[in-house]
Motif scaffolding. Sequence first.
Motif, PDB file in Angstrom:
ATOM      1  N   THR A 204     -40.674  23.324  49.684  1.00  0.00           N
ATOM      2  CA  THR A 204     -41.440  23.940  50.065  1.00  0.00           C
ATOM      3  C   THR A 204     -42.758  24.590  49.668  1.00  0.00           C
ATOM      4  OG1 THR A 204     -41.480  25.924  48.134  1.00  0.00           O
ATOM      5  CG2 THR A 204     -39.173  25.462  50.284  1.00  0.00           C
ATOM      6  N   SER A 205     -43.101  23.561  48.531  1.00  0.00           N
ATOM      7  CA  SER A 205     -44.308  23.329  48.701  1.00  0.00           C
ATOM      8  C   SER A 205     -45.403  22.685  49.882  1.00  0.00           C
ATOM      9  CB  SER A 205     -45.271  23.246  46.881  1.00  0.00           C
ATOM     10  OG  SER A 205     -44.807  21.315  47.560  1.00  0.00           O
ATOM     11  N   LEU A 206     -44.997  21.939  50.582  1.00  0.00           N
ATOM     12  CA  LEU A 206     -44.905  21.098  51.616  1.00  0.00           C
ATOM     13  C   LEU A 206     -45.307  21.665  52.950  1.00  0.00           C
ATOM     14  CD1 LEU A 206     -42.545  18.102  51.808  1.00  0.00           C
ATOM     15  CD2 LEU A 206     -45.098  18.150  50.765  1.00  0.00           C
ATOM     16  N   GLY A 207     -45.110  22.671  52.489  1.00  0.00           N
ATOM     17  CA  GLY A 207     -45.745  24.219  54.254  1.00  0.00           C
ATOM     18  C   GLY A 207     -47.304  24.627  53.988  1.00  0.00           C
ATOM     19  N   TYR A 208     -47.638  24.072  53.128  1.00  0.00           N
ATOM     20  CA  TYR A 208     -49.168  23.983  52.636  1.00  0.00           C
ATOM     21  C   TYR A 208     -50.572  23.432  54.214  1.00  0.00           C
ATOM     22  CZ  TYR A 208     -51.172  20.393  50.057  1.00  0.00           C
ATOM     23  OH  TYR A 208     -51.474  18.877  49.562  1.00  0.00           O
ATOM     24  N   LEU A 209     -49.863  22.211  54.117  1.00  0.00           N
ATOM     25  CA  LEU A 209     -50.341  21.093  54.764  1.00  0.00           C
ATOM     26  C   LEU A 209     -50.361  21.525  56.002  1.00  0.00           C
ATOM     27  CD1 LEU A 209     -48.524  17.886  53.124  1.00  0.00           C
ATOM     28  CD2 LEU A 209     -51.214  18.104  53.094  1.00  0.00           C
ATOM     29  N   ILE A 210     -48.799  22.962  56.502  1.00  0.00           N
ATOM     30  CA  ILE A 210     -49.073  23.076  58.058  1.00  0.00           C
ATOM     31  C   ILE A 210     -49.476  24.361  58.189  1.00  0.00           C
ATOM     32  CG2 ILE A 210     -47.242  21.533  58.763  1.00  0.00           C
ATOM     33  CD1 ILE A 210     -44.968  23.568  57.851  1.00  0.00           C
ATOM     34  N   THR A 211     -50.774  24.493  56.926  1.00  0.00           N
ATOM     35  CA  THR A 211     -51.004  26.126  57.150  1.00  0.00           C
ATOM     36  C   THR A 211     -50.226  27.098  57.070  1.00  0.00           C
ATOM     37  OG1 THR A 211     -50.744  26.951  59.124  1.00  0.00           O
ATOM     38  CG2 THR A 211     -53.054  25.461  58.542  1.00  0.00           C
ATOM     39  N   TYR A 212     -49.099  26.866  56.136  1.00  0.00           N
ATOM     40  CA  TYR A 212     -47.954  27.825  55.841  1.00  0.00           C
ATOM     41  C   TYR A 212     -47.962  28.779  54.409  1.00  0.00           C
ATOM     42  CZ  TYR A 212     -44.763  30.628  54.632  1.00  0.00           C
ATOM     43  OH  TYR A 212     -42.687  32.133  54.254  1.00  0.00           O
ATOM     44  N   GLU A 213     -48.655  29.812  54.157  1.00  0.00           N
ATOM     45  CA  GLU A 213     -49.189  30.609  53.326  1.00  0.00           C
ATOM     46  C   GLU A 213     -48.290  30.918  52.216  1.00  0.00           C
ATOM     47  OE1 GLU A 213     -50.611  34.392  54.786  1.00  0.00           O
ATOM     48  OE2 GLU A 213     -52.380  32.787  55.545  1.00  0.00           O
ATOM     49  N   GLU A 214     -47.742  29.119  51.525  1.00  0.00           N
ATOM     50  CA  GLU A 214     -46.763  29.310  50.253  1.00  0.00           C
ATOM     51  C   GLU A 214     -47.256  30.163  49.204  1.00  0.00           C
ATOM     52  OE1 GLU A 214     -46.088  26.375  48.520  1.00  0.00           O
ATOM     53  OE2 GLU A 214     -48.158  26.009  49.706  1.00  0.00           O
ATOM     54  N   PHE A 215     -46.480  29.771  48.170  1.00  0.00           N
ATOM     55  CA  PHE A 215     -46.756  29.749  47.162  1.00  0.00           C
ATOM     56  C   PHE A 215     -47.957  28.416  46.396  1.00  0.00           C
ATOM     57  CE2 PHE A 215     -46.683  29.627  41.701  1.00  0.00           C
ATOM     58  CZ  PHE A 215     -46.851  31.105  41.653  1.00  0.00           C
ATOM     59  N   LEU A 216     -48.241  27.646  47.406  1.00  0.00           N
ATOM     60  CA  LEU A 216     -49.232  25.970  46.260  1.00  0.00           C
ATOM     61  C   LEU A 216     -50.693  26.608  47.574  1.00  0.00           C
ATOM     62  CD1 LEU A 216     -49.243  23.687  44.857  1.00  0.00           C
ATOM     63  CD2 LEU A 216     -49.003  22.512  46.696  1.00  0.00           C
ATOM     64  N   HIS A 217     -50.751  27.214  48.820  1.00  0.00           N
ATOM     65  CA  HIS A 217     -51.380  26.941  49.638  1.00  0.00           C
ATOM     66  C   HIS A 217     -52.280  28.250  48.989  1.00  0.00           C
ATOM     67  CE1 HIS A 217     -53.017  29.475  53.133  1.00  0.00           C
ATOM     68  NE2 HIS A 217     -53.658  28.379  53.341  1.00  0.00           N
ATOM     69  N   ALA A 218     -51.604  29.122  48.096  1.00  0.00           N
ATOM     70  CA  ALA A 218     -52.687  31.031  47.362  1.00  0.00           C
ATOM     71  C   ALA A 218     -53.179  29.997  46.892  1.00  0.00           C
ATOM     72  CB  ALA A 218     -51.756  31.742  46.995  1.00  0.00           C
ATOM     73  N   GLY A 219     -52.731  28.581  46.094  1.00  0.00           N
ATOM     74  CA  GLY A 219     -53.037  28.726  44.527  1.00  0.00           C
ATOM     75  C   GLY A 219     -54.404  27.777  44.963  1.00  0.00           C
ATOM     76  N   LYS A 220     -53.882  26.767  45.870  1.00  0.00           N
ATOM     77  CA  LYS A 220     -55.093  25.922  47.007  1.00  0.00           C
ATOM     78  C   LYS A 220     -56.379  27.027  47.259  1.00  0.00           C
ATOM     79  CE  LYS A 220     -55.926  22.274  50.615  1.00  0.00           C
ATOM     80  NZ  LYS A 220     -57.482  22.811  51.398  1.00  0.00           N
ATOM     81  N   LEU A 221     -56.321  27.332  47.998  1.00  0.00           N
ATOM     82  CA  LEU A 221     -56.838  28.452  47.802  1.00  0.00           C
ATOM     83  C   LEU A 221     -58.271  29.010  46.805  1.00  0.00           C
ATOM     84  CD1 LEU A 221     -55.585  31.435  50.877  1.00  0.00           C
ATOM     85  CD2 LEU A 221     -56.843  28.748  51.091  1.00  0.00           C
ATOM     86  N   ILE A 222     -57.509  29.244  45.625  1.00  0.00           N
ATOM     87  CA  ILE A 222     -58.001  29.831  44.911  1.00  0.00           C
ATOM     88  C   ILE A 222     -59.076  28.939  43.621  1.00  0.00           C
ATOM     89  CG2 ILE A 222     -57.905  31.253  42.198  1.00  0.00           C
ATOM     90  CD1 ILE A 222     -55.276  32.476  43.302  1.00  0.00           C
ATOM     91  N   ALA A 223     -57.968  27.630  43.668  1.00  0.00           N
ATOM     92  CA  ALA A 223     -58.346  26.421  43.281  1.00  0.00           C
ATOM     93  C   ALA A 223     -60.253  26.312  43.635  1.00  0.00           C
ATOM     94  CB  ALA A 223     -57.648  25.298  43.128  1.00  0.00           C
ATOM     95  N   SER A 224     -60.239  26.176  45.481  1.00  0.00           N
ATOM     96  CA  SER A 224     -60.965  25.522  45.755  1.00  0.00           C
ATOM     97  C   SER A 224     -62.284  26.398  46.347  1.00  0.00           C
ATOM     98  CB  SER A 224     -60.365  24.570  47.291  1.00  0.00           C
ATOM     99  OG  SER A 224     -60.336  26.574  48.157  1.00  0.00           O
ATOM    100  N   ASN A 225     -62.234  27.991  45.934  1.00  0.00           N
ATOM    101  CA  ASN A 225     -63.249  28.307  45.163  1.00  0.00           C
ATOM    102  C   ASN A 225     -64.796  28.500  44.570  1.00  0.00           C
ATOM    103  OD1 ASN A 225     -64.706  30.799  45.653  1.00  0.00           O
ATOM    104  ND2 ASN A 225     -62.716  32.355  46.228  1.00  0.00           N
ATOM    105  N   LEU A 226     -65.353  27.304  44.819  1.00  0.00           N
ATOM    106  CA  LEU A 226     -66.790  27.596  44.609  1.00  0.00           C
ATOM    107  C   LEU A 226     -67.164  28.911  43.390  1.00  0.00           C
ATOM    108  CD1 LEU A 226     -68.611  25.851  46.796  1.00  0.00           C
ATOM    109  CD2 LEU A 226     -68.077  24.618  44.521  1.00  0.00           C
ATOM    110  N   ASP A 227     -66.971  30.075  44.182  1.00  0.00           N
ATOM    111  CA  ASP A 227     -67.020  30.950  43.262  1.00  0.00           C
ATOM    112  C   ASP A 227     -67.193  31.301  41.585  1.00  0.00           C
ATOM    113  OD1 ASP A 227     -68.806  31.805  45.308  1.00  0.00           O
ATOM    114  OD2 ASP A 227     -67.432  33.223  45.950  1.00  0.00           O
ATOM    115  N   TYR A 228     -65.625  30.760  41.549  1.00  0.00           N
ATOM    116  CA  TYR A 228     -65.011  30.913  40.509  1.00  0.00           C
ATOM    117  C   TYR A 228     -64.808  29.088  39.414  1.00  0.00           C
ATOM    118  CZ  TYR A 228     -63.021  34.733  42.236  1.00  0.00           C
ATOM    119  OH  TYR A 228     -62.809  36.079  43.176  1.00  0.00           O
ATOM    120  N   ASP A 229     -65.945  28.170  39.764  1.00  0.00           N
ATOM    121  CA  ASP A 229     -66.293  27.363  39.292  1.00  0.00           C
ATOM    122  C   ASP A 229     -65.202  26.425  39.217  1.00  0.00           C
ATOM    123  OD1 ASP A 229     -67.306  25.548  37.939  1.00  0.00           O
ATOM    124  OD2 ASP A 229     -66.850  26.174  36.169  1.00  0.00           O
TER     125      ASP A 229
END
Length: 291
Positions: A204-229
Amino acid sequence: MTPSTALYDIPGPRTRRRHLLYGLGSTVLIVALLGWILHLLLESGQFTAAKWAPFAYQGIQELLLRGLGNTLKAFAYAAVLSLALGAVLATGRLSEHRIVRWTATVLVEFFRAMPVLVMIFFIFVALKVQPLPALVAGLTLYNGSVLAEVFRTGVGSVERGQREAAYSLGMRKTQVMTYVLVPQGVRAMLPTIISQLVVALKDTSLGYLITYEEFLHAGKLIASNLDYDLPFIPVVMVISPIYIGMCMLLSWFATWVAGRQRRNPKTEGVDIAAAESETRLPGGPPTAAQT
């Protein structure tokens, strides 16, 4: 000598000391490896407050919970549909009709050989399906075809004598499959079935590749945030245990079901009373097979 030691020699004092040294050496190596990894994480500043601060915010927590809920929703749909598709395809592969058997075989081999990511992208891009249905469809086609082979193998693993005994009672082919082959085959293949469902859960983590807002997609949004280094490692350390916990929960459920089946005597053998009640003609005497 107990039955558990009847097939090998009991280790002597020297062998036990050697095994103890092997165990201590392995423990030291594992601890050293973990210490080295921890040192690298500390040296690169992965445990600084700035990188872990996002998880204290309510908005980040809601984002992760929403992603986890979407992951479980996609998995629930894919698991149910994969089991249903697997049962249908396995029935087709076991059919006596050549056309049905060949058609089911072609579908199983095609979807099992096709990479699941390719199917998800094809459904999402070419067929212009929404992210959730595209993800569920791709997971269903792949895992359903694999489960079809699991079901077919499980049914084929039942002893031939059980099938012949059921036919001797006058049971029809559908009754033999329902009361004799499928229960025993599924029980034998239950660990493999759960293992494939674990694969579906992780995929189900493959869903982030098609913009499905699953768990890994949420983590990717946090991990790529420059405000949080760019807290990539903290996100991995938070998300990974949750994925592992869900997979372990599925494995525990499989063990629990298998234990209940072993303790329940009604699951063993053929339910002859139910079979005879169906083979009896309505309002008439027993059939010749029952007499």
